[in-house]
Design a protein around this motif. Structure first.
Motif, short mmCIF file in Angstrom:
data_model
loop_
_atom_site.label_atom_id
_atom_site.label_comp_id
_atom_site.label_asym_id
_atom_site.label_seq_id
_atom_site.Cartn_x
_atom_site.Cartn_y
_atom_site.Cartn_z
N HIS A 28 -2.75 62.29 82.18
CA HIS A 28 -2.41 62.12 80.75
C HIS A 28 -1.24 62.96 80.34
CE1 HIS A 28 -5.57 59.79 79.11
NE2 HIS A 28 -6.54 59.87 80.41
N PHE A 66 -8.76 67.94 79.38
CA PHE A 66 -9.52 67.27 80.64
C PHE A 66 -9.19 68.20 81.85
CE2 PHE A 66 -8.21 63.20 78.31
CZ PHE A 66 -9.18 63.39 77.35
N CYS A 95 -14.01 67.18 75.25
CA CYS A 95 -13.38 65.97 75.93
C CYS A 95 -13.59 64.58 75.22
CB CYS A 95 -13.57 66.21 77.43
SG CYS A 95 -12.38 67.37 78.27
N SER A 99 -11.33 62.03 73.72
CA SER A 99 -11.23 60.49 74.45
C SER A 99 -11.60 59.51 73.28
CB SER A 99 -11.98 60.37 75.58
OG SER A 99 -13.30 60.32 75.36
N TYR A 138 -8.96 56.12 78.70
CA TYR A 138 -9.73 57.01 77.83
C TYR A 138 -11.36 56.84 78.06
CZ TYR A 138 -5.58 58.59 75.33
OH TYR A 138 -4.48 59.29 75.20
N GLU A 141 -12.44 58.54 81.24
CA GLU A 141 -12.59 59.74 80.88
C GLU A 141 -13.95 60.09 80.13
OE1 GLU A 141 -11.97 63.67 80.96
OE2 GLU A 141 -10.56 62.32 81.76
N PHE A 142 -14.34 59.39 79.25
CA PHE A 142 -15.34 59.39 78.51
C PHE A 142 -16.59 59.45 79.39
CE2 PHE A 142 -18.87 58.03 75.73
CZ PHE A 142 -19.11 58.78 74.90
#
Length: 174
Positions: A28, A66, A95, A99, A138, A141-142
């Motif tokens: 990112h 992150f 985070c 996200s 995203y 990441e979540f």
């Protein structure tokens, strides 16, 4: 691992999730740098420069959260303590919020596209493609921080597994 910490995640899984978290954060940040170089080189045309809301807010630069979260996940995997676990959970929640907000801003950005001068059109198209790639990362990441948070929270919940259930307790009284 400390004897009082009954975590539901192995050390190897914690290290792997932390490493993935750090790699996604670096991805990112590098994408934000690419957008910075891309949008800084725009020529001021008749319609102006293309500056999307995600670029102005620095959504891809939030990858620093992150990275920091991944570092704390690795720290918890190697040296778990109550303080480091709570710090890792707080960073995971940050985070998750980052996200979700970044995903919403990216969707808003991609749904609106105003006219640009001919010179900046190519840069805007490349920038929008980068935003589409980031939009796909995203949810990943979540999901990583959600899985980690659930597993750690399950390990922290105070359950006495040696306690008898009410049915077993009633049977033992006879």
């Amino acid at each position: 691992m400390a004897p009082d910490m009954n975590l539901k995640i192995s050390v190897a899984d914690g290290l792997a999730l932390g490493a993935i978290q750090i790699m996604l954060g670096l991805f990112h940040v590098m994408m934000w740098y690419l957008l910075l170089v891309l949008y800084m080189g725009q020529a001021k045309g008749v319609f102006g420069a293309y500056e999307p809301i995600t670029y102005k807010a620095g959504c891809a630069l939030w990858g620093a959260f992150f990275i920091l979260s991944g570092i704390f996940i690795i720290k918890v995997a190697r040296y778990p303590s109550q303080n480091s676990i709570s710090n890792a959970l707080i960073l995971c929640v940050i985070c998750m919020v980052a996200s979700v907000v970044a995903l919403c801003l990216t969707i808003i950005e991609l749904s609106h596209f105003r006219s640009l001068s001919y010179r900046n059109y190519g840069q805007a198209k490349v920038g929008r493609e980068i935003s589409r790639i980031l939009m796909l990362s995203y949810p990943l990441e979540f999901s990583i921080v959600l899985i980690y948070s659930i597993l750690i929270y399950m390990g922290l919940s105070p359950r006495n597994e040696d306690a008898l259930t009410p049915a077993e307790e009633a049977e033992s009284t006879f």
